[in-house]
Design a protein around this motif. Structure first.
Motif, mmCIF file in Angstrom:
data_model
loop_
_atom_site.group_PDB
_atom_site.id
_atom_site.type_symbol
_atom_site.label_atom_id
_atom_site.label_comp_id
_atom_site.label_asym_id
_atom_site.label_seq_id
_atom_site.Cartn_x
_atom_site.Cartn_y
_atom_site.Cartn_z
ATOM 1 N N TYR A 730 0.858 -1.183 0.000
ATOM 2 C CA TYR A 730 0.000 0.000 0.000
ATOM 3 C C TYR A 730 0.895 1.233 0.000
ATOM 4 N N ARG A 732 1.039 5.081 0.678
ATOM 5 C CA ARG A 732 0.233 6.071 1.366
ATOM 6 C C ARG A 732 1.124 7.183 1.901
ATOM 7 N N ASP A 736 -2.920 9.449 5.571
ATOM 8 C CA ASP A 736 -3.748 8.540 4.773
ATOM 9 C C ASP A 736 -4.157 7.318 5.584
ATOM 10 N N THR A 737 -5.118 6.538 5.007
ATOM 11 C CA THR A 737 -5.707 5.397 5.708
ATOM 12 C C THR A 737 -5.564 4.127 4.868
ATOM 13 N N ILE A 738 -5.305 3.031 5.578
ATOM 14 C CA ILE A 738 -5.321 1.689 4.970
ATOM 15 C C ILE A 738 -6.416 0.887 5.667
ATOM 16 N N LYS A 819 5.822 9.608 0.150
ATOM 17 C CA LYS A 819 4.917 8.456 0.188
ATOM 18 C C LYS A 819 5.642 7.235 0.797
#
Length: 878
Positions: A730, A732, A736-738, A819
């Motif tokens: 992922y 992010r 941010d959200t996972i 990121k």
């Protein structure tokens, strides 16, 4: 058809030797019988003429036949080991009980794992004991060897494996795999060939390995315990044979001296065999101790208790003339109950109530017949006239045939009871007794009470253990008591009190009559010393077994005091009673050991402490049928220290057996008070032979005053716990959200870090640290830091972080252009855990030492009695 890969010669020779041993046993029985019969006919005035030429000729033939039988059995054993050692899986017995992965010592144990092998082991010991009787038996050789040889006939028939009028006699250990019927179920046994097609000549190429030895039996005790126990079984034949010979020859008391050393030997070796089983259970089974009142354990204990009763009544008769009838009954029943225990073990009737029992192999009727024959032998032998013998034999035969052919509930039990009653009646009819009542102050009176207590204890155990038999014979559906272990314990704590007190006092009593002043003078000081020791133990020993209530705890306290009394009083008697004469001290030493056994049992059980109370918060559901309690089992997560009793305990990992699905778990202990550290390695496995669930072997730490005893009560199934999940990347940024299946993860921050305070990190190394907040659906919140490390040479490595509560594994793989690349997987297999049951057994070494001391005392007595018999013979010659 000739089958490729089969070696038929060992089996053919083995079967021939079985038939030879059977025939040789019959010849030995008939020849010894004729030797006795000829001596009776040629004798005068009740004196047997064994020295006449005809009797001697019969005896000579009998000896040749018996030696032939012995050599046949030894060769059969050699052939079986040769076949097992060379993995001749073309033979059913070899395939069923062995495998290529077994160590050599276990290949030997494979021989007596099965019914056929254990029967041969029993037969072998009878043959060895018979050879000793042939050499030392003198005038008792012919009658005693008649009984031994007849017993060998019945045992040889158990391994014949032939059919007569459609009825199979015995099970042949040399039957071929293709003739056993096993191949009809080949797929279920993982044998790779098509059962729908005719058997091909090369089918053996599909038999890559054997069925293996039962995993629970793969322990060094399996190599030494069965041979010793079966020697104990076999040795009970000697007192039985002497007693039966006394009835047969109408020599009601002349066999006493000759049988006494054999009785002492039997009590000693049989007791050692039983307690070896207890030690095996303690080290290798998850009973949670050394004795579980398992039905097969009980079946072995009962004949030993009866034999002990017979030993004491024999001594009573030898010194006072009382209790000869009781001695006959105890010796006869002792051996009969050995056969009954064999029936319970091998008939399959205890298959659902015992971990030891065999499954039914169709020998029930044959085993029952053996018990029946031995019961009716005694009244036939005791009858005085030929007509009486014929009538008793016919009555027994009619009842036996009716029991077999008539489906009348309870008729077999009635036939057995009729035989026992007839035996008792004829013993009372033939054997004289002293009419005068015994003095209550006499040694013989209280020795008889003790013998009676032993016998009644044996009957209670027999009745409770035999409920499956009663259900079968009487078509009942009677369940065992709800708490059968407590029932046994409650009864036998009282038995321990009575026996311990009698053991302490009886040796100070005189035969016939004991003056009160004499008893007080001799017993006063030992009683006072015992009282002081008992008071100290009860006051400071913290014996607090309150599981069954205060009333039972008081019984334990009384039993502890009585056991200490037995130890002190008998130790003192060596000097007070026999003036330190060690040759005559065997009885006192044996009683000291027996007192130690009782005390060791009471202390180790009455003070047994559960260490593994659940403090982890992880509760295991053991199922409604399990005896395990979740609160008494501690679940350990790998690498996480947990408190257990006075220890910090850490599950460090495991190792797998190279050839079997057997896992050894490494559990580190640290004593918080002393700082001592040690590792225990209990092992466990999902039973790979019959998939019966978890099987465990304990691991213990031994100290002089206590043991720390552990075993695995639950673990993750290694097959179901394999991690097949894959990482997903992922990308992010901060904030941010996972999302994952049980919640979401917020990227809180990502920062650079220098001068890392980490092991194996140099000062010039740098790192990226990502802080994540995990929000679970349950409302729980977790924070974790993921580290991406870069050294001076540009090498990059990252750490994985596991959140076991959410089954998450996370890793920071890159940080570029604001990121972060975070790899994540969800896995139900990330939690590496075991559930441990742990006890503290205090003073258990008193029990093991007591067994050794008891055996030493019995052997001292045995050698003393042998020497006494020799001295008496020399006096007669002079």
């Amino acid at each position: 058809m000739d089958y490729i890969g089969e070696n038929l010669l060992p089996g053919q020779v083995g079967h021939l030797l079985i038939v030879l041993s059977f025939v040789a046993s019959i010849v030995a029985t008939l020849s010894y019988f004729m030797s006795v019969r000829t001596a009776q006919l040629k004798g005068q005035g009740g004196v047997l003429a064994f020295a006449n030429p005809e009797s001697t000729a019969w005896k000579k033939l009998a000896r040749y036949a018996f030696i032939t039988q012995f050599l046949s059995i030894v060769t059969i054993f050699g052939l079986l080991f040769y076949m097992v050692f060379n993995h001749m899986f073309e033979y059913h017995y070899v395939w069923k009980h062995s495998s290529r992965s077994l160590e050599v010592k276990y290949l030997l144990a494979c021989i007596w794992e099965g019914q056929e092998g254990s029967t041969l082991l029993w037969t072998f010991w009878h043959a060895v004991l018979g050879l000793v009787i042939m050499r030392r038996g003198k005038d008792w050789e012919a009658p005693v060897m008649t009984v031994i040889s007849f017993t060998q006939v019945l045992l040889a028939a158990m391994v014949l494996g032939i059919y007569i009028f459609g009825y199979r006699i015995g099970i042949n250990p040399f039957i071929l795999l293709r003739d056993s019927g096993v191949l009809d179920n080949a797929p279920a046994l993982h044998i790779n060939f098509d059962v729908t097609q005719p058997l091909k000549s090369d089918f053996m190429l599909s038999i890559k390995d054997g069925n293996d030895l039962n995993p629970l039996l793969q322990n060094y005790w399996m190599v030494i315990h069965p041979p010793v126990l079966f020697l104990g079984f076999a040795s009970t034949l000697l007192p039985f044979a002497f007693a039966l010979s006394g009835l047969w020859l109408k020599k009601n008391d002349q066999w006493i001296n000759a049988s006494l050393p054999w009785t002492l030997f039997s009590v000693a070796i049989f007791g050692i065999g039983i307690m070896m089983g207890a030690a095996w259970a303690y080290e290798s089974l998850n009973f949670g101790g050394y004795w579980a009142w398992d039905p097969v354990e009980n079946a072995s204990l009962v004949p030993w208790l009866i034999l002990v009763a017979g030993l004491h009544t024999l001594l009573i008769y030898k010194h006072s003339g009382y209790s000869l009838r009781a001695t006959y009954i105890f010796f006869l029943l002792g051996f009969i109950f050995v056969w009954y225990s064999t029936f319970l073990t091998k008939s399959g009737i205890l298959g659902e109530t015992s971990v030891h029992a065999f499954t039914d192999t169709g020998l029930n009727v044959q085993l029952f017949l053996c018990i029946y024959v031995f019961i009716w032998l005694a009244p036939v032998a005791a009858a005085k006239t030929f007509n009486e013998k014929v009538l008793i034999g016919l009555a027994g035969a009619v009842l036996g045939i009716a029991s077999y052919y008539l489906s009348v509930p309870g008729l077999p039990m009635f036939a057995i009871l009729a035989g026992v009653i007839t035996m008792v009646v004829y013993i009372n009819k033939q054997v004289p007794t002293v009419k005068k009542e015994e003095d209550v102050s006499s040694r013989e009176f209280w020795m008889f009470i003790g013998s009676l207590v032993f016998f009644l204890s044996a009957l209670v155990i027999t009745v409770i253990t035999s409920l499956p038999v009663f259900n079968s014979l009487f078509k009942l559906n009677q369940a065992q008591p709800e708490n059968v272990e407590f029932l046994y314990n409650q009864i036998h704590v009282l038995v321990a009190v009575v026996i311990a007190v009698l053991t302490a006092v009886s040796q100070y009593l005189k035969y016939k009559h004991t003056p009160r002043a004499f008893l007080l003078k001799k017993l006063g000081i030992p009683t006072l010393i015992a009282a002081v020791f008992a008071t100290l133990v009860l006051a400071f020993g913290n014996i607090n077994y309150i599981k069954e209530g205060m009333g039972f705890l008081v019984q334990i306290w009384i039993a502890v005091a009585a056991s200490i009394y037995a130890i002190v009083a008998n130790a003192a008697y060596i000097w007070v009673g026999i003036k330190g004469n060690m040759k005559m001290s065997g009885g006192s030493i044996a009683h000291v050991g027996f007192g130690m056994v009782l005390l060791g049992i009471l202390l180790s059980s009455g003070k047994k402490e559960i260490l593994s109370y659940n403090t982890s918060g992880i509760h295991i559901d053991f199922g409604k049928d399990s005896t395990q309690k979740s609160g008494e089992n501690l679940t350990l997560v790998k690498g996480v220290p947990m408190q257990m009793g006075g220890y910090d305990v850490t599950f460090m990992g495991d190792s797998v057996h190279p050839k079997k699905p057997l896992t050894f778990f490494k559990v580190d202990f640290k004593n918080k008070a002393t700082g001592e550290e040690f590792r225990l390695t209990p092992n466990s496995f999902i039973n790979y032979k019959n998939n019966e669930g978890l099987m465990s072997n304990p691991s213990s730490r031994h100290y002089l005053t206590h043991d720390v005893f552990t075993y695995i009560s639950a673990m993750a199934d290694p097959e179901k716990n394999k991690d097949t999940a894959r990482f997903v990347d992922y990308v992010r940024g901060i904030g941010d959200t996972i999302f994952y299946s049980k919640g979401y993860i917020l990227i809180e921050n990502v920062v650079a870090a220098d001068n890392l305070p980490l092991a194996k990190a140099a000062k010039e190394d740098s790192a990226i640290l990502a802080t994540l907040n995990i929000h679970a659906q349950t409302g729980s919140r977790y924070t974790t830091d993921l580290l991406l490390l870069k050294d001076a040479r540009g090498n990059v490595r990252s750490n994985q972080d596991t959140l076991m509560a959410e089954s998450l594994v996370m890793e920071l793989r890159n940080w570029q252009n604001g990121k972060a690349t975070i790899a994540m997987k969800e896995s139900n297999s990330v939690l590496d855990w075991i559930t441990l049951k742990a006890y503290k057994f205090p003073f258990i070494n008193i029990l093991w030492a007591g067994i050794i001391v008891t055996a030493i005392g019995l052997f001292i007595s045995m050698f003393y009695r042998i020497g006494q018999n020799r001295r008496n013979k020399l006096k007669k010659v002079e």
